[in-house]
Write a protein that holds these residues in place. Structure first.
Motif, PDB file in Angstrom:
ATOM      1  N   THR A 105     -10.374   1.326   7.696  1.00  0.00           N
ATOM      2  CA  THR A 105     -10.243   0.108   6.873  1.00  0.00           C
ATOM      3  C   THR A 105      -9.630   0.451   5.517  1.00  0.00           C
ATOM      4  N   GLU A 106     -10.067   1.566   4.955  1.00  0.00           N
ATOM      5  CA  GLU A 106      -9.524   2.012   3.661  1.00  0.00           C
ATOM      6  C   GLU A 106      -8.017   2.240   3.768  1.00  0.00           C
ATOM      7  N   LYS A 107      -7.619   2.899   4.849  1.00  0.00           N
ATOM      8  CA  LYS A 107      -6.193   3.215   5.039  1.00  0.00           C
ATOM      9  C   LYS A 107      -5.361   1.945   5.232  1.00  0.00           C
ATOM     10  N   ILE A 108      -5.912   0.993   5.985  1.00  0.00           N
ATOM     11  CA  ILE A 108      -5.188  -0.265   6.217  1.00  0.00           C
ATOM     12  C   ILE A 108      -5.072  -1.040   4.893  1.00  0.00           C
ATOM     13  N   SER A 109      -6.129  -1.003   4.104  1.00  0.00           N
ATOM     14  CA  SER A 109      -6.089  -1.697   2.810  1.00  0.00           C
ATOM     15  C   SER A 109      -5.042  -1.058   1.899  1.00  0.00           C
ATOM     16  N   GLU A 110      -4.947   0.270   1.936  1.00  0.00           N
ATOM     17  CA  GLU A 110      -3.929   0.960   1.119  1.00  0.00           C
ATOM     18  C   GLU A 110      -2.528   0.524   1.552  1.00  0.00           C
ATOM     19  N   LEU A 111      -2.365   0.325   2.864  1.00  0.00           N
ATOM     20  CA  LEU A 111      -1.067  -0.124   3.368  1.00  0.00           C
ATOM     21  C   LEU A 111      -0.732  -1.514   2.846  1.00  0.00           C
ATOM     22  N   MET A 112      -1.724  -2.404   2.857  1.00  0.00           N
ATOM     23  CA  MET A 112      -1.483  -3.770   2.366  1.00  0.00           C
ATOM     24  C   MET A 112      -1.096  -3.735   0.889  1.00  0.00           C
ATOM     25  N   LYS A 113      -1.785  -2.905   0.133  1.00  0.00           N
ATOM     26  CA  LYS A 113      -1.495  -2.793  -1.302  1.00  0.00           C
ATOM     27  C   LYS A 113      -0.049  -2.307  -1.503  1.00  0.00           C
ATOM     28  N   ALA A 114       0.330  -1.281  -0.745  1.00  0.00           N
ATOM     29  CA  ALA A 114       1.668  -0.707  -0.886  1.00  0.00           C
ATOM     30  C   ALA A 114       2.743  -1.723  -0.500  1.00  0.00           C
ATOM     31  N   ILE A 115       2.478  -2.483   0.551  1.00  0.00           N
ATOM     32  CA  ILE A 115       3.437  -3.484   1.010  1.00  0.00           C
ATOM     33  C   ILE A 115       3.708  -4.512  -0.097  1.00  0.00           C
ATOM     34  N   ARG A 116       2.656  -4.875  -0.779  1.00  0.00           N
ATOM     35  CA  ARG A 116       2.824  -5.843  -1.870  1.00  0.00           C
ATOM     36  C   ARG A 116       3.547  -5.209  -3.051  1.00  0.00           C
ATOM     37  N   GLU A 117       3.215  -3.958  -3.346  1.00  0.00           N
ATOM     38  CA  GLU A 117       3.896  -3.271  -4.463  1.00  0.00           C
ATOM     39  C   GLU A 117       5.388  -3.107  -4.178  1.00  0.00           C
ATOM     40  N   GLU A 118       5.731  -2.881  -2.914  1.00  0.00           N
ATOM     41  CA  GLU A 118       7.136  -2.642  -2.552  1.00  0.00           C
ATOM     42  C   GLU A 118       7.868  -3.922  -2.161  1.00  0.00           C
ATOM     43  N   ASN A 119       7.177  -5.070  -2.259  1.00  0.00           N
ATOM     44  CA  ASN A 119       7.765  -6.354  -1.821  1.00  0.00           C
ATOM     45  C   ASN A 119       8.222  -6.322  -0.368  1.00  0.00           C
ATOM     46  N   GLU A 120       7.518  -5.582   0.456  1.00  0.00           N
ATOM     47  CA  GLU A 120       7.878  -5.464   1.880  1.00  0.00           C
ATOM     48  C   GLU A 120       7.072  -6.522   2.666  1.00  0.00           C
ATOM     49  N   GLU A 138       3.720  -7.831   6.287  1.00  0.00           N
ATOM     50  CA  GLU A 138       2.375  -8.360   6.008  1.00  0.00           C
ATOM     51  C   GLU A 138       1.645  -8.922   7.233  1.00  0.00           C
ATOM     52  N   PRO A 139       2.325  -9.664   8.123  1.00  0.00           N
ATOM     53  CA  PRO A 139       1.598 -10.168   9.301  1.00  0.00           C
ATOM     54  C   PRO A 139       1.000  -9.038  10.147  1.00  0.00           C
ATOM     55  N   LEU A 140       1.736  -7.951  10.287  1.00  0.00           N
ATOM     56  CA  LEU A 140       1.212  -6.824  11.071  1.00  0.00           C
ATOM     57  C   LEU A 140      -0.055  -6.264  10.405  1.00  0.00           C
ATOM     58  N   ILE A 141       0.019  -6.061   9.098  1.00  0.00           N
ATOM     59  CA  ILE A 141      -1.125  -5.458   8.410  1.00  0.00           C
ATOM     60  C   ILE A 141      -2.292  -6.451   8.343  1.00  0.00           C
ATOM     61  N   ALA A 142      -1.960  -7.734   8.225  1.00  0.00           N
ATOM     62  CA  ALA A 142      -3.034  -8.751   8.230  1.00  0.00           C
ATOM     63  C   ALA A 142      -3.762  -8.713   9.573  1.00  0.00           C
ATOM     64  N   TRP A 143      -3.020  -8.492  10.645  1.00  0.00           N
ATOM     65  CA  TRP A 143      -3.642  -8.374  11.973  1.00  0.00           C
ATOM     66  C   TRP A 143      -4.643  -7.216  11.964  1.00  0.00           C
ATOM     67  N   PHE A 144      -4.222  -6.096  11.381  1.00  0.00           N
ATOM     68  CA  PHE A 144      -5.109  -4.924  11.349  1.00  0.00           C
ATOM     69  C   PHE A 144      -6.335  -5.170  10.463  1.00  0.00           C
ATOM     70  N   ILE A 145      -6.140  -5.929   9.396  1.00  0.00           N
ATOM     71  CA  ILE A 145      -7.285  -6.203   8.517  1.00  0.00           C
ATOM     72  C   ILE A 145      -8.340  -7.011   9.277  1.00  0.00           C
TER      73      ILE A 145
END
Ligand code: OFO
Length: 178
Positions: free
Chosen positions: A98-113, A117-124
């Motif tokens: 969960t920690e790793k997935i949350s870090e991914l979501m944070k990075a996606i937002r920082e990088e405007n990628e 987001e839908p993929l990472i939201a699925w994982f969340i």
């Protein structure tokens, strides 16, 4: 084209998911060694599911024009002192994911990628379920404590888990069912 930082993080996440597969497979062997075949079955389904998680990242990187890099898997624990200890380890492992997935979501937002987001939201969402499942079973195993009857009953119940998707390598199967 996939953002470089996100691609590297996703490649590391493929490794994390494959290590989840590996650790749960190790638990399958451990539970079988105790004749707890229901728990082993539950963990087989879980390991199978982890492989589909790895493949979701694998396919995403390819679809976005990136290169998949399979990193070395680390040697993981292969035995536990009790079923309770194994289930608790599974719960802690899910918290780590969960920690790793949350870090991914944070990075996606920082990088405007935002496209990722839908993929990472699925994982969340998936992590809410995975933490809940492993935590519940871990608590139930603690509840039955030394009762062999209780443990066997729980083992039977866990043996009824159904894994709906086909092969984890079959893209259509895992995209629909997971
Ligand atoms: Fe058990 O979790 Fe994958 O993501």
């Amino acid at each position: 084209m996939i953002n470089q930082r996100i691609k590297e993080m996703m490649n590391r996440q493929i490794k994390n998911e494959l290590e989840s597969y590996y650790i749960y497979l190790s638990m399958v062997a451990y539970f079988h060694s105790l004749n707890l075949d229901g728990m082993a079955h539950w963990m087989r389904c879980q390991a199978h599911e982890e492989m589909t998680h790895a493949m979701k990242f694998f396919d995403y990187i390819i679809d976005r024009g990136g290169s998949v890099e399979l990193l070395d898997l680390k040697q993981l624990q292969t035995s536990w002192n009790s079923p309770a200890e194994a289930w608790e380890a599974a719960y802690h492992h899910e918290q780590f994911i969960t920690e790793k997935i949350s870090e991914l979501m944070k990075a996606i937002r920082e990088e405007n990628e935002y496209i990722a987001e839908p993929l990472i939201a699925w994982f969340i969402n998936e992590q809410v379920q995975e933490e809940a499942d492993t935590s519940k079973i871990s608590e139930q195993v603690k509840l039955v404590n030394e009762s062999k009857e209780g443990l066997l009953l729980l083992d039977r119940e866990l043996g009824t888990r159904v894994f709906p998707a086909g092969s984890p390598l079959d893209r259509l199967a895992y995209q629909v069912a997971n």
